[in-house]
Write a protein that holds these residues in place. Structure first.
Motif, short mmCIF file in Angstrom:
data_model
loop_
_atom_site.label_atom_id
_atom_site.label_comp_id
_atom_site.label_asym_id
_atom_site.label_seq_id
_atom_site.Cartn_x
_atom_site.Cartn_y
_atom_site.Cartn_z
N ASN A 35 -21.99 64.63 50.44
CA ASN A 35 -20.58 64.92 50.68
C ASN A 35 -19.84 65.09 49.35
O ASN A 35 -19.81 64.16 48.54
CB ASN A 35 -19.93 63.79 51.48
CG ASN A 35 -20.69 63.51 52.76
OD1 ASN A 35 -21.26 64.41 53.36
ND2 ASN A 35 -20.72 62.26 53.17
N VAL A 36 -19.30 66.25 49.13
CA VAL A 36 -18.66 66.57 47.86
C VAL A 36 -17.16 66.79 48.06
O VAL A 36 -16.76 67.45 49.02
CB VAL A 36 -19.23 67.88 47.27
CG1 VAL A 36 -18.68 68.14 45.88
CG2 VAL A 36 -20.73 67.86 47.25
N LEU A 37 -16.38 66.21 47.17
CA LEU A 37 -14.94 66.45 47.21
C LEU A 37 -14.58 67.29 45.99
O LEU A 37 -14.94 66.95 44.87
CB LEU A 37 -14.19 65.11 47.17
CG LEU A 37 -12.70 65.13 46.90
CD1 LEU A 37 -11.96 65.76 48.08
CD2 LEU A 37 -12.17 63.72 46.67
N CYS A 38 -13.88 68.42 46.22
CA CYS A 38 -13.43 69.26 45.10
C CYS A 38 -11.92 69.15 44.98
O CYS A 38 -11.20 69.50 45.91
CB CYS A 38 -13.79 70.72 45.35
SG CYS A 38 -15.54 71.01 45.49
N VAL A 39 -11.48 68.65 43.84
CA VAL A 39 -10.05 68.54 43.62
C VAL A 39 -9.66 69.49 42.51
O VAL A 39 -10.26 69.46 41.43
CB VAL A 39 -9.66 67.09 43.23
CG1 VAL A 39 -8.15 66.99 43.01
CG2 VAL A 39 -10.10 66.10 44.29
N GLY A 40 -8.68 70.33 42.77
CA GLY A 40 -8.23 71.25 41.73
C GLY A 40 -7.23 72.23 42.31
O GLY A 40 -7.14 72.40 43.54
N GLU A 41 -6.49 72.85 41.41
CA GLU A 41 -5.43 73.77 41.84
C GLU A 41 -5.98 74.93 42.65
O GLU A 41 -7.16 75.27 42.54
CB GLU A 41 -4.70 74.29 40.60
CG GLU A 41 -3.90 73.21 39.90
CD GLU A 41 -3.51 73.59 38.49
OE1 GLU A 41 -3.44 74.80 38.20
OE2 GLU A 41 -3.30 72.68 37.69
N THR A 42 -5.09 75.53 43.40
CA THR A 42 -5.46 76.69 44.20
C THR A 42 -5.90 77.83 43.28
O THR A 42 -5.22 78.10 42.29
CB THR A 42 -4.25 77.15 45.04
OG1 THR A 42 -3.70 75.99 45.67
CG2 THR A 42 -4.64 78.18 46.08
N GLY A 43 -7.03 78.45 43.57
CA GLY A 43 -7.50 79.59 42.79
C GLY A 43 -8.20 79.22 41.50
O GLY A 43 -8.48 80.08 40.67
N ILE A 44 -8.54 77.95 41.34
CA ILE A 44 -9.17 77.53 40.08
C ILE A 44 -10.69 77.78 40.09
O ILE A 44 -11.37 77.65 39.05
CB ILE A 44 -8.84 76.04 39.78
CG1 ILE A 44 -8.94 75.74 38.29
CG2 ILE A 44 -9.71 75.10 40.58
CD1 ILE A 44 -8.34 74.43 37.89
#
Ligand code: GDP
Length: 346
Positions: A35-44
């Motif tokens: 299970n991976v969580l990706c946190v970052g701005e839209t379009g990054i």
């Protein structure tokens, strides 16, 4: 004479030497989950990187920059590479960094991580536990840093600080093809010193691999396009001045990240999630509910004793309330009676 003795080596394995193979076979039958969580701005570049990592084209729609709140999108995929099955869950932030008020950006992330811990704890506490329970706890958080070449944003620091005791954070410099080689090294150093000075705990590699640790944060480039280099087709990005090959270690740290994430440390990431982050959640949750391992006199108390004490406490409280109610009722009856008698007299 001794020289004539022939030494034979065994062709197969026997005895308890075979134990590891049992594990391998069993794991292959069950399949793996991650299970991976990706946190970052839209379009990054979150979706692109996940596609590049798992060598697929996972269906997903582009998200807009105009969400009033940060949300999370959870998608689960069943992947297969040769005969290894992987159930991959990707959780991506939606609208992260698009609001004016940054404070609310990290709360949905914390809530999500906690909710998965809570679900696991509830399952553990059940009398009849399901052995098919799908563990949804987040094993790793890929944190996408904007390639500004300058420093971390306050939102990055705020969020990472809030989640570093709940999840294994791996910081990434997204779209690293937009930063020059010189700037990149300075940017990396700057980020690491900022993380340290803010007391942010990122994932520690178990084998203390100096070369890997020295590369943090990984500068990654994602691409699902195939580009022709010489006679080969490679995954890369085509620019007017040349081709960036995603899997070329001189061009970016993508291969390092993939090796570290999938080949060497996936089991360790899962283990850390269970023994460190989940344990921390479980501990504080049970403590809040009034459970403890030692009493005020430092003597060990059993779960059963506490349960019994809590039950008695609850029982006493109920009884007290009942008596209170009775008393009030009697008083009311009495009042009515006197009122009635007075009326009768008149
Ligand atoms: P997400 O919103 O974070 O999921 O971002 P996407 O993965 O949808 O990517 C948004 C855009 O950035 C797309 O046009 C991608 O082609 C582009 N992109 C993704 N990764 C990279 C990268 O590493 N370098 C560059 N230059 N562009 C990228």
């Amino acid at each position: 004479e001794k020289e004539n003795i022939r030494c034979l080596t065994t062709l197969g394995h026997f005895g308890f030497e075979c134990l590891p193979y049992q594990l391998v076979n069993r794991s292959m039958q069950h399949g793996f989950s991650f299970n991976v969580l990706c946190v970052g701005e839209t379009g990054i570049g979150k979706s692109t990187l996940i596609n590049t990592l798992f060598n697929t084209n996972l269906k997903d729609t582009k998200s807009s920059h105009f969400y009033p709140n940060v949300g999370l999108k959870v998608l689960t995929y069943d992947l297969q590479e040769s005969n290894v099955q992987l159930k991959l869950t990707v959780v991506k932030t939606v609208g992260y960094g698009d609001q004016i008020n940054k404070e609310g950006s990290y709360q949905p992330i914390i809530d999500y991580i906690d909710a998965q811990f809570e679900a696991y704890l509830q399952e553990e506490l059940k009398i009849k536990r399901s052995f098919k329970y799908q563990d949804t706890r987040i094993h790793v958080c890929l944190y996408f840093i904007s390639p500004t070449g300058h420093a971390l944003k306050s939102l990055d620091l705020l969020t990472m600080k809030r989640i570093d005791n709940k999840v294994n954070i791996i910081p990434l410099i997204a779209k690293a093809d937009t930063v020059s080689k010189n700037d990149l090294q300075k940017f990396k150093n700057k980020i690491m010193s900022e993380l340290i000075s803010n007391g942010i705990q990122i994932y520690q590699f178990p084998n203390d691999d100096e070369t890997t640790t020295g590369m943090l944060p990984f500068a990654v480039v994602g691409s699902t396009d195939e580009v022709k280099v010489g006679k080969r087709m490679v995954r890369g990005r085509h620019y007017p001045w040349g081709v960036l090959q995603v899997e070329n270690e001189n061009h970016c740290d993508f291969v390092k990240l993939r090796d570290m994430l999938l080949c060497t440390n996936m089991e360790d990431l899962k283990e850390e999630t269970h023994v460190r982050h989940y344990e921390c959640y479980r501990y504080s949750k049970l403590q809040k509910m009034g459970f403890t391992d030692v009493g005020p006199d430092n003597q060990p108390v059993s779960f059963q004793e506490i349960y019994e004490a809590k039950r008695l406490e609850f029982h006493d409280q109920c009884q007290k309330e009942e008596e209170e109610l009775k008393k009030r009722f009697m008083q009311q009856v009495k009042d009515r009676e006197t009122a009635f008698k007075d009326a009768e007299k008149e």
